[in-house]
Design a protein around this motif. Structure first.
Motif, PDB file in Angstrom:
ATOM      1  N   GLY A  30       0.696  -1.123  -0.234  1.00 17.07           N
ATOM      2  CA  GLY A  30      -0.022   0.130   0.062  1.00 17.07           C
ATOM      3  C   GLY A  30       0.712   1.224   0.073  1.00 17.07           C
ATOM      4  N   ASN A  48      -3.755   8.256   5.559  1.00 18.16           N
ATOM      5  CA  ASN A  48      -3.945   7.664   6.698  1.00 18.16           C
ATOM      6  C   ASN A  48      -2.844   6.868   7.347  1.00 18.16           C
ATOM      7  OD1 ASN A  48      -3.635   5.487   4.570  1.00 18.16           O
ATOM      8  ND2 ASN A  48      -5.107   4.139   5.549  1.00 18.16           N
ATOM      9  N   LYS A 278      -9.237  -3.012  20.434  1.00 21.23           N
ATOM     10  CA  LYS A 278     -10.093  -3.173  19.743  1.00 21.23           C
ATOM     11  C   LYS A 278     -10.602  -4.658  19.551  1.00 21.23           C
ATOM     12  CE  LYS A 278     -11.552   0.519  16.989  1.00 21.23           C
ATOM     13  NZ  LYS A 278     -12.072   1.177  17.846  1.00 21.23           N
ATOM     14  N   ILE A 288     -16.787 -10.468   5.253  1.00 22.19           N
ATOM     15  CA  ILE A 288     -16.439  -9.214   4.442  1.00 22.19           C
ATOM     16  C   ILE A 288     -15.488  -9.456   3.451  1.00 22.19           C
ATOM     17  CG2 ILE A 288     -15.245  -6.753   4.780  1.00 22.19           C
ATOM     18  CD1 ILE A 288     -17.943  -6.438   4.903  1.00 22.19           C
ATOM     19  N   LEU A 289     -14.545 -10.347   3.655  1.00 17.15           N
ATOM     20  CA  LEU A 289     -13.266 -10.186   2.880  1.00 17.15           C
ATOM     21  C   LEU A 289     -13.781 -11.635   1.837  1.00 17.15           C
ATOM     22  CD1 LEU A 289     -10.060 -10.069   5.033  1.00 17.15           C
ATOM     23  CD2 LEU A 289     -11.449  -8.377   3.607  1.00 17.15           C
ATOM     24  N   ILE A 323      -7.095   3.492  12.494  1.00 17.25           N
ATOM     25  CA  ILE A 323      -7.697   2.470  13.170  1.00 17.25           C
ATOM     26  C   ILE A 323      -8.884   2.938  13.969  1.00 17.25           C
ATOM     27  CG2 ILE A 323      -7.904   0.063  14.047  1.00 17.25           C
ATOM     28  CD1 ILE A 323      -6.003  -0.021  11.772  1.00 17.25           C
ATOM     29  N   LEU A 324     -10.124   3.350  13.047  1.00 13.53           N
ATOM     30  CA  LEU A 324     -11.189   4.013  13.787  1.00 13.53           C
ATOM     31  C   LEU A 324     -12.512   2.818  13.914  1.00 13.53           C
ATOM     32  CD1 LEU A 324     -11.732   7.180  11.200  1.00 13.53           C
ATOM     33  CD2 LEU A 324     -10.489   6.977  13.413  1.00 13.53           C
ATOM     34  N   HIS A 325     -12.196   1.751  13.281  1.00 11.56           N
ATOM     35  CA  HIS A 325     -13.191   0.856  13.508  1.00 11.56           C
ATOM     36  C   HIS A 325     -12.594  -0.533  12.978  1.00 11.56           C
ATOM     37  CE1 HIS A 325     -16.908  -1.070  11.902  1.00 11.56           C
ATOM     38  NE2 HIS A 325     -17.574  -0.227  12.376  1.00 11.56           N
ATOM     39  N   GLU A 326     -13.459  -1.527  13.331  1.00 11.03           N
ATOM     40  CA  GLU A 326     -13.032  -3.021  13.263  1.00 11.03           C
ATOM     41  C   GLU A 326     -12.553  -2.946  11.756  1.00 11.03           C
ATOM     42  OE1 GLU A 326     -16.495  -5.657  13.121  1.00 11.03           O
ATOM     43  OE2 GLU A 326     -15.275  -7.357  13.897  1.00 11.03           O
ATOM     44  N   ILE A 327     -13.411  -2.352  10.827  1.00 15.76           N
ATOM     45  CA  ILE A 327     -13.397  -2.522   9.431  1.00 15.76           C
ATOM     46  C   ILE A 327     -11.897  -2.127   9.121  1.00 15.76           C
ATOM     47  CG2 ILE A 327     -14.067  -0.272   8.647  1.00 15.76           C
ATOM     48  CD1 ILE A 327     -14.933  -3.516   6.843  1.00 15.76           C
ATOM     49  N   ASP A 328     -11.161  -1.331   9.677  1.00 11.48           N
ATOM     50  CA  ASP A 328      -9.707  -0.855   9.323  1.00 11.48           C
ATOM     51  C   ASP A 328      -8.935  -1.921   9.676  1.00 11.48           C
ATOM     52  OD1 ASP A 328     -10.395   1.876   8.678  1.00 11.48           O
ATOM     53  OD2 ASP A 328     -11.064   1.968  10.526  1.00 11.48           O
ATOM     54  N   GLU A 331      -9.116  -4.377   6.895  1.00  9.55           N
ATOM     55  CA  GLU A 331      -8.383  -4.111   5.855  1.00  9.55           C
ATOM     56  C   GLU A 331      -6.775  -4.384   6.033  1.00  9.55           C
ATOM     57  OE1 GLU A 331      -8.000  -0.418   2.696  1.00  9.55           O
ATOM     58  OE2 GLU A 331      -6.860  -0.089   4.777  1.00  9.55           O
ATOM     59  N   ALA A 334      -6.672  -7.841   4.894  1.00 14.85           N
ATOM     60  CA  ALA A 334      -6.585  -8.153   3.653  1.00 14.85           C
ATOM     61  C   ALA A 334      -5.302  -7.687   3.255  1.00 14.85           C
ATOM     62  CB  ALA A 334      -7.585  -7.241   2.915  1.00 14.85           C
TER      63      ALA A 334
ATOM     64  N   GLY B 318     -19.231   1.281  16.588  1.00 12.86           N
ATOM     65  CA  GLY B 318     -18.063   0.684  16.843  1.00 12.86           C
ATOM     66  C   GLY B 318     -16.991   1.388  16.309  1.00 12.86           C
ATOM     67  N   SER B 319     -17.451   2.675  15.857  1.00  9.39           N
ATOM     68  CA  SER B 319     -16.475   3.525  15.183  1.00  9.39           C
ATOM     69  C   SER B 319     -15.883   4.553  16.136  1.00  9.39           C
ATOM     70  CB  SER B 319     -16.670   4.262  13.820  1.00  9.39           C
ATOM     71  OG  SER B 319     -16.103   5.208  13.560  1.00  9.39           O
ATOM     72  N   GLU B 320     -14.839   5.111  15.881  1.00  6.43           N
ATOM     73  CA  GLU B 320     -14.263   6.081  16.884  1.00  6.43           C
ATOM     74  C   GLU B 320     -14.506   7.523  16.340  1.00  6.43           C
ATOM     75  OE1 GLU B 320     -10.204   5.531  17.953  1.00  6.43           O
ATOM     76  OE2 GLU B 320     -10.465   3.650  18.454  1.00  6.43           O
ATOM     77  N   ASN B 396     -18.973  -9.311  -0.705  1.00  6.42           N
ATOM     78  CA  ASN B 396     -17.890  -9.316  -0.061  1.00  6.42           C
ATOM     79  C   ASN B 396     -16.578  -8.689  -1.064  1.00  6.42           C
ATOM     80  OD1 ASN B 396     -16.714 -11.344  -1.531  1.00  6.42           O
ATOM     81  ND2 ASN B 396     -17.903 -12.738  -0.418  1.00  6.42           N
ATOM     82  N   PHE B 397     -15.440  -8.645  -0.184  1.00  9.25           N
ATOM     83  CA  PHE B 397     -14.206  -7.967  -0.828  1.00  9.25           C
ATOM     84  C   PHE B 397     -13.967  -8.845  -2.212  1.00  9.25           C
ATOM     85  CE2 PHE B 397      -9.547  -7.370  -0.930  1.00  9.25           C
ATOM     86  CZ  PHE B 397      -9.616  -6.031  -1.412  1.00  9.25           C
ATOM     87  N   PRO B 420      -3.437  -2.246  -2.388  1.00  8.29           N
ATOM     88  CA  PRO B 420      -4.089  -1.242  -1.183  1.00  8.29           C
ATOM     89  C   PRO B 420      -3.916   0.140  -1.597  1.00  8.29           C
ATOM     90  CG  PRO B 420      -2.528  -2.844  -0.216  1.00  8.29           C
ATOM     91  CD  PRO B 420      -2.114  -2.738  -1.941  1.00  8.29           C
ATOM     92  N   GLU B 427     -13.255   1.185   2.968  1.00 10.38           N
ATOM     93  CA  GLU B 427     -12.515   0.380   3.787  1.00 10.38           C
ATOM     94  C   GLU B 427     -13.020  -1.064   3.533  1.00 10.38           C
ATOM     95  OE1 GLU B 427     -10.162   1.977   4.977  1.00 10.38           O
ATOM     96  OE2 GLU B 427      -8.927   0.534   6.398  1.00 10.38           O
ATOM     97  N   PRO B 428     -12.182  -1.943   3.016  1.00 10.41           N
ATOM     98  CA  PRO B 428     -11.066  -1.955   2.344  1.00 10.41           C
ATOM     99  C   PRO B 428     -10.951  -1.403   1.217  1.00 10.41           C
ATOM    100  CG  PRO B 428     -11.687  -4.322   3.029  1.00 10.41           C
ATOM    101  CD  PRO B 428     -12.756  -3.541   2.848  1.00 10.41           C
TER     102      PRO B 428
END
Lengths: 546, 505
Positions: A30, A48, A278, A288-289, A323-328, A331, A334, B318-320, B396-397, B420, B427-428
């Motif tokens: 990345g 980021n 987290k 998701i993946l 890293i704001l969220h589980e989704i980060d 990624e 991934a 769950g997000s900040e 999904n991804f 990436p 995200e992703p």
């Protein structure tokens, strides 16, 4: 966008040979390779990941990604020694309320490292520091200052020191007015009655953040072994991240981190490299993946991104900002798994495609007009005042219902109100092109009435052309579209047309446009040496028929 | 030979009898045709091997603007000599005054006469030293001027000397290049000149008149045309090539089953940025990068405003969040949309009004976007972008990558890779690279990702995965048309539009 430059030699010695495979790994981490020469590797760092804005920060993360030094890196923080203290006075509250500081010892600096320090400071300023607005950083050789430090705000004329790149002492106000760097960042202190400063226990000014450091304490050289770092700003969390990135980068360079006592909100020791935690769900990740990872694989992938994992919980490095969220974290998994290792799949979702009706209609119009030899043009939505009004015979006072751009960098600072101006401009630019010239354009125009209105229009121009020529086209077009329009004499005629040779076009009882011959004075404005006839209609009413 | 005779046009026939004339002008006179017509016909005849044209370039020296003047009034140095002839000695000042020469002319004349030893200069005075004989003799320059025009190749050595002298001076001489065309009739040509070329039963262009009666054409010969010759260019109607390309992309989306989204170009910051989780202090929201209008646009849905505020400040589910104070006022500022993603945001919000199981679908947008840029070969303030979203709870991804592969294959990009990337709203995130076989590098094509929960939860009302990808379009068009400068796309040069090839994909 921020890039970093890494000496190729250093990369190949400490990480590995920069062959095609390695370049592929770098991209798949990345950090796209911007350029590679015999001497340097240049990488793009996405906004980021400010923790990658230096070679040592990149190396830490990339070695983990390669599977060499995985997991959350632990840095030892030494307890504050005597006088390792920064006192914040309440006077800074309204100017620049926060600061976080640290001390690094045991550095061995060379030219490359000094350059890296200057670079990362500059890059953090321009990225997460938002051009010093959010964070400003100061780094000082410890041997030039006497601890403890005080952070306070003073009236500008009471501040006096020798700023960097200057030959004489200046007051706070003078710096903002006269010093080049001062002028560049003056807006950050505008309207403030007091300016913030760091001073040491000898009352020597270290710096006036976020503007400039003192020449007497400001420079790190290859002799410097110990440094004092301060970050100041308005946003505690960003300051903390910024300081953590800096101190861990220095630790990567071989320095030891020492904390300082700071009375920010409460008495604390800074820096704190405490990892955040987290939760992550294996099920969510796999869903998701589209993968079927085991928990062990989940852990391994997280470790490759510099995290620790245990029982559904991830420990995240204190210098990561993204890293704001589980989704980060997902990624990150991934990326560690490798984008190249995913098996792309098309889901079976059956849907029927559908074009926007207006687009279909506009295409039909284009087909009809190209069929009778018209060329389609494509102009900008932004237009200059001169083209939109002056050349079309509209004087300053008549300008109304027009939308203006506040901050255009070009002369095009209006949104076009019609297409006729651009039709005329096209004729004007093509006066050395073969005649006859027959052109048309469909597209959006903008007006400000009670609200902002965007509508689709059609304009047609013929040069040389007279009223009959353009009316013929209108009739051919409306017949092909199977619509009936009426042409009536127009009362309030547009400024660019000849009175008595203008027709108003009526459809379903509504005025939808006009056609006519362009007045010679307008042709003269545009330097067009051919008679021109022109038509412009609003397509809104016509769309509704379809 | 018959074939050649049959191919002769009426004009060619008209001039054939006079081919042995020495001068082209004579041919014109005799055939009663203008020079252009005759020259064109001669070229056709050369192509038919009836004659050979010899073109000789000649340099002719003639008088320039000053030369014409001096021929009438005499050269300046002669005029100065004439003044001196009566006075013998004169101060420089008086000499200039009396000879009525300009500053330049006077200087040059002094120089010339000194070199020829006709005068001497002493203590600011001119003294005539020429003999009577020398005075009356014409100079080489004068003789040269009298004899103009002369061809350069025919100059004598004395004339060459005079030429060099005069060429150093301004606008006395002028050299013109002229073409001298002579022709030579070939043996074939001679035979043709001696044959019967005026055949009565030859048909020139076929017209309505001839077609009226069969006897007009039965048994007759049609003049043979030179089918290899050039014909005038035809100008037809055509769609703008950028729009042709846009239609092509639209077709790809439709074939893949996507529905078109359409919307305004002027958007509130709310829809362009806030709804897409772009923090209010993000650099893209500065005047530097985005066009702002002096108008505010308000979002009416108070609940939506509240959710977005919370999302930015503290995050959702769950997000900040971004940890700052979100200002509604900031979100009202209207901008020219910077991406078509704002249309996707509107679409998600529109779907949120439907029952949960109906919040699915495939949509695309295609349109102009804006960024505040100065214009150069690689930057413009308006650009085309296309973008697609797929909404379904089971996505999904891997499927995102599947769609990307299919989409880019349709677009004609076979060798692509995924790396990436970072976008504030996905995200992703993925960047699509294409392999450039000539440059041997991976080039950046488009961006993609799955919308963040901070987008889908406030807008769509559920955390359904939304796959999204977008593609700037101008570069692809430039690549196809081998256009190097972005400005070429919207120049609206009619020559370019008339001559450019169609989008053949």
């Amino acid at each position: 966008m921020a890039n970093i430059k890494i000496p190729r030699k250093q990369f190949e010695k400490e990480i590995g040979k920069l062959d095609e495979k390695m370049q592929g790994r770098i991209a798949l981490f990345g950090t796209p390779v911007e350029s590679l020469t015999d001497s340097d590797l240049e990488l793009e760092i996405f906004p980021n990941r400010p923790d990658l804005l230096s070679y040592h920060g990149f190396k830490r993360a990339f070695l983990a990604f390669l599977g060499k030094k995985t997991g959350l890196k632990d840095y030892k923080i030494h307890k504050p020694e005597k006088n390792y203290e920064v006192k914040i006075e309440s006077s800074v509250k309204d100017v620049r309320p926060y600061t976080l500081c640290a001390i690094i010892k045991g550095l061995r600096l060379d030219d490359d490292k000094i350059k890296e320090i200057i670079d990362i400071q500059e890059k953090l300023h321009s990225t997460i520091g938002r051009k010093r607005k959010k964070v400003a950083i100061g780094i000082y050789p410890l041997d030039k200052i006497k601890l403890p430090i005080t952070y306070k705000a003073l009236e500008p004329d009471k501040i006096k020191f020798l700023p960097l790149e200057s030959t004489r002492e200046m007051s706070g106000l003078e710096i903002l007015q006269r010093h080049p760097t001062g002028k560049e960042y003056a807006h950050l202190l505008s309207g403030k009655t007091k300016f913030p400063i760091f001073i040491d226990s000898d009352k020597k000014v270290l710096s006036m953040p976020p503007i400039i450091n003192s020449e007497n304490t400001g420079r790190v050289t290859d002799k410097t072994k110990e440094i004092f770092i301060e970050c100041s700003g308005h946003d505690f969390k960003t300051l903390e991240k910024c300081l953590n990135i800096l101190v861990t980068t220095f630790a990567e360079m071989g320095g030891s981190i020492y904390s300082m006592k700071i009375n920010l909100k409460e008495l604390r020791e800074s820096p704190s490299l405490k990892a955040t935690k987290k939760k992550i769900s294996l099920k969510d990740t796999n869903k998701i993946l589209g993968l079927d990872l085991s928990e062990k694989e989940l852990r391994q992938n997280l470790e490759k991104m510099g995290h620790n994992y245990s029982k559904g919980e991830v420990e995240i490095a204190s210098w990561r900002t993204d890293i704001l969220h589980e989704i980060d974290l997902i990624e990150d998994i991934a990326i560690a798994y490798g984008y190249e290792n995913f098996n792309p799949e098309i889901p079976k979702i059956s849907t029927i495609g559908e074009e926007d009706k207006k687009e279909t209609f506009k295409r039909k119009i284009s087909e009809i007009l190209t069929g009778i030899g018209f060329l389609e043009t494509s102009n900008f939505h932004l237009i200059s005042k001169e083209d939109q009004f002056k050349n079309m015979g509209v004087n300053e006072k008549q300008i109304k219902e027009t939308l203006e751009i506040l901050n255009s960098k070009t002369e095009n600072d209006f949104l076009r109100k019609n297409l006729s101006s651009y039709i005329m401009k096209t004729f004007s630019k093509n006066s050395d092109s073969e005649y006859p010239q027959k052109i048309f354009e469909t597209g959006r125009v903008f007006e400000e009435k009670e609200e902002i209105e965007e509508s689709e229009k059609l304009a047609i121009g013929i040069a040389p052309g007279n009223f009959t020529d353009i009316k013929q086209v209108l009739e051919y077009l409306t017949k092909a579209l199977d619509i009936k329009v009426e042409v009536k004499e127009m009362e309030e005629i547009p400024s660019h047309l000849i009175d008595g040779r203008v027709g108003e076009i009526i459809f379903n009882g509504n005025k939808i446009g006009h056609l006519g011959e362009v007045h010679p004075k307008i042709l003269k404005n545009w330097k067009i040496k051919m008679p021109v006839s022109i038509l412009e209609i609003d397509l809104g009413e016509l769309f509704q028929k379809y | 030979m018959d074939k050649i005779i049959q191919s002769l046009s009426p004009i060619e026939k008209k001039i054939i009898p006079y081919l042995e004339e020495k001068e082209i002008s004579r041919i014109c006179e005799k055939s009663n045709l203008d020079k252009t017509t005759v020259l064109r016909a001669l070229e056709y005849l050369q192509k038919k091997e009836i004659l050979k044209l010899n073109v000789k370039q000649k340099k002719i020296i003639d008088l320039g603007v000053n030369g014409i003047l001096y021929k009438r009034k005499e050269l300046p140095e002669r005029r100065l000599l004439n003044v001196l002839d009566s006075k013998r000695i004169l101060s420089l000042k008086d000499a200039q005054k009396e000879s009525k020469l300009s500053e330049d002319e006077f200087k040059v004349s002094i120089g010339v006469l000194k070199r020829k030893a006709l005068i001497e200069l002493k203590n600011g005075k001119i003294i005539l030293s020429a003999t009577k004989e020398e005075m009356s003799k014409k100079s080489l320059e004068e003789l040269f001027i009298e004899n103009l025009p002369i061809e350069q190749s025919e100059l004598t050595s004395e004339q060459n000397f005079a030429l060099k002298e005069l060429e150093r001076r301004k606008n006395i001489l002028e050299t013109k290049e002229i073409k001298k065309i002579s022709l030579e009739v070939t043996s074939l040509g001679k035979k043709i000149m001696n044959s019967e070329i005026e055949k009565k039963d030859m048909i020139e262009s076929l017209d309505q008149e001839i077609l009226k009666k069969d006897t007009n054409w039965k048994g007759k010969i049609f003049r043979r045309y030179d089918v290899t010759g050039n014909v005038p260019r035809l100008n037809g109607g055509k769609r703008h090539f950028v729009n042709q390309a846009l239609d092509y992309v639209r077709k790809i989306w439709l074939e893949m089953g996507f529905k078109e989204m359409e919307g305004k170009m002027i958007q509130s910051s709310f829809w362009n940025f806030d709804a897409l989780f772009t923090a209010q202090d993000h650099p893209v929201r500065e005047m530097q990068d985005t066009f702002f209008l002096n108008k505010t646009l308000e979002v009416q849905d108070k609940k939506l405003l509240k959710t977005i505020k919370e999302t930015h400040e503290k995050g959702v589910q769950g997000s900040e969040g971004w940890n700052y104070t979100w200002e509604e006022e900031e979100s009202k500022k209207s901008v020219l949309r910077t991406h078509t993603t704002c249309l996707s945001a509107h679409k998600l919000y529109e779907l949120s009004k439907l029952p949960q199981e109906k919040r699915v679908g495939k949509f695309f947008a295609l349109g102009k976007n804006f960024r505040n840029e100065t214009v150069d070969w690689s930057h413009g303030f308006e650009f085309y972008q296309t973008e697609g979203i797929v909404i379904d709870p089971e996505l999904n991804f891997r499927q995102l990558l599947g769609y990307l592969k299919q989409f880019y294959k349709q677009m004609g990009f076979e060798k692509i890779r995924f790396t990436p990337a970072y976008f504030p709203y996905t995200e992703p995130s993925v960047e699509v690279n294409v392999w450039h076989p000539e440059k041997k590098v991976w080039l950046e094509l488009g961006g993609a990702g799955i919308f963040r929960p901070e987008i889908t939860i406030p807008l769509l009302g559920v955390r359904t995965p939304v796959l999204a990808w977008g593609q700037g379009f101008d570069r692809i068009i430039m690549d196809y048309y081998k256009i190097k400068d972005l400005r070429e796309l919207y120049r609206n040069d009619l020559n370019q539009l008339r001559n450019i090839k169609h989008w053949m994909k």
